[in-house]
Design an enzyme around this catalytic site. Sequence first.
Site, PDB file in Angstrom:
ATOM      1  N   LYS A 309       0.998  -1.282  -0.061  1.00 58.80           N
ATOM      2  CA  LYS A 309       0.108   0.200  -0.226  1.00 58.80           C
ATOM      3  C   LYS A 309       0.839   1.379  -0.039  1.00 58.80           C
ATOM      4  O   LYS A 309       2.200   1.158   0.122  1.00 58.80           O
ATOM      5  CB  LYS A 309      -0.845  -0.128   1.239  1.00 58.80           C
ATOM      6  N   ARG A 344      -3.356 -10.197   5.366  1.00 58.47           N
ATOM      7  CA  ARG A 344      -3.926  -9.930   3.649  1.00 58.47           C
ATOM      8  C   ARG A 344      -2.861  -9.444   2.931  1.00 58.47           C
ATOM      9  O   ARG A 344      -2.446  -8.547   3.111  1.00 58.47           O
ATOM     10  CB  ARG A 344      -5.112  -9.300   3.750  1.00 58.47           C
TER      11      ARG A 344
END
Length: 370
Positions: A309, A344
Amino acid sequence: MTFSRYARLYFLPTAFIASPFDRDGEVARLAGGLVWFSAYEVIAVDGGVRADSRLVPVRDIDAFIATLADDQAEDARRTIARITAPRPPIQLGGRTLRLDQPQIMLILNMTPDSFSDGGDHLDDPGAAASIAFAMIGAGAAIVDVGGESTRPGAAQVWEGDEIARVEPVVRALARGGAIVSIDTRKSAVMAAALTAGAAIVNDVSALCHDPQSAALLAEQDCPVVLMHHQGDPETMQDRPHYDDALVDVYEWLAERIAFAEEAGIARSRIIVDPGIGFGKNLRHNLQILNGLALFHGLGCPILLGASRKRIIGALANEAPVDQRLGGSVALALHGAQMGAQILRVHDVPETLQAIRIWRGLRDEALTPRL
């Protein structure tokens, strides 16, 4: 000095230790997992403002609670019980997902425009399933299949297109014995994926997007991930604002849990995700990550999704998405140290290798000395 009787108190486990031996009464186990801590940071919010905080050793927590007003004390006992209570394993169609140790969730995007792997698998569900099975062989416990990008600025996808993208690969994975999670905001997609064999629903809108989702899931017996977000994907990074990012996200998730319970979804089926990067700037993300252990007070397993991210690029010389492996592994390890039960990720073998080393260190520390 005592807290105001009108303050809302939050309990953040801290002062993590390697070994609990010979420390009876001085340490507590985080959510029945592999992490032990020796103190709580007690945060007082009064009138919507963080008014005070102090460090209370685990050994002194009962004495501290005795100084509180009755309603504060009752809430404190309930929260602390949730923080330390083991998270029971999840039974999924004859398979067991243990939550006393970190589990890896593989990200499998059947999309043309996801920020990291968009377009990689869209046109070949069979190849996508093969890749997922290889990652299960490497140690992934769950495959999270998505057919709509929710990256910042992404446009909404028609539910028919989303179903066409995810249903074949969900069916192939489920037939092969995989634990499949469906990453969607739409009840029609949830229903199609569950029929195809999905065992978990991962809703990045936390049942806010589709008013039919809660009723649908109340009739099911599957775990449901409720993720915090602020705004829609199209607009969520347009100047996000919080009075106190950590506390605000905690309260928002508490409200969504209450909503789900009222709709008929048992708390025992709920997993929470603080939503790194969903309507948050760099500082917000860092505050939430640093305080991640606070969310154990909700009494639900925690899912952390920080793989590749923007936070990594922001902290690492603007590294592009395909050069964020080191940062992704670092954030996964941080999540494990904060007691997150599900990580995740895109990069399964590398993350699992790091987690196994971390687990080995924990196992040695938890072995009694002779």
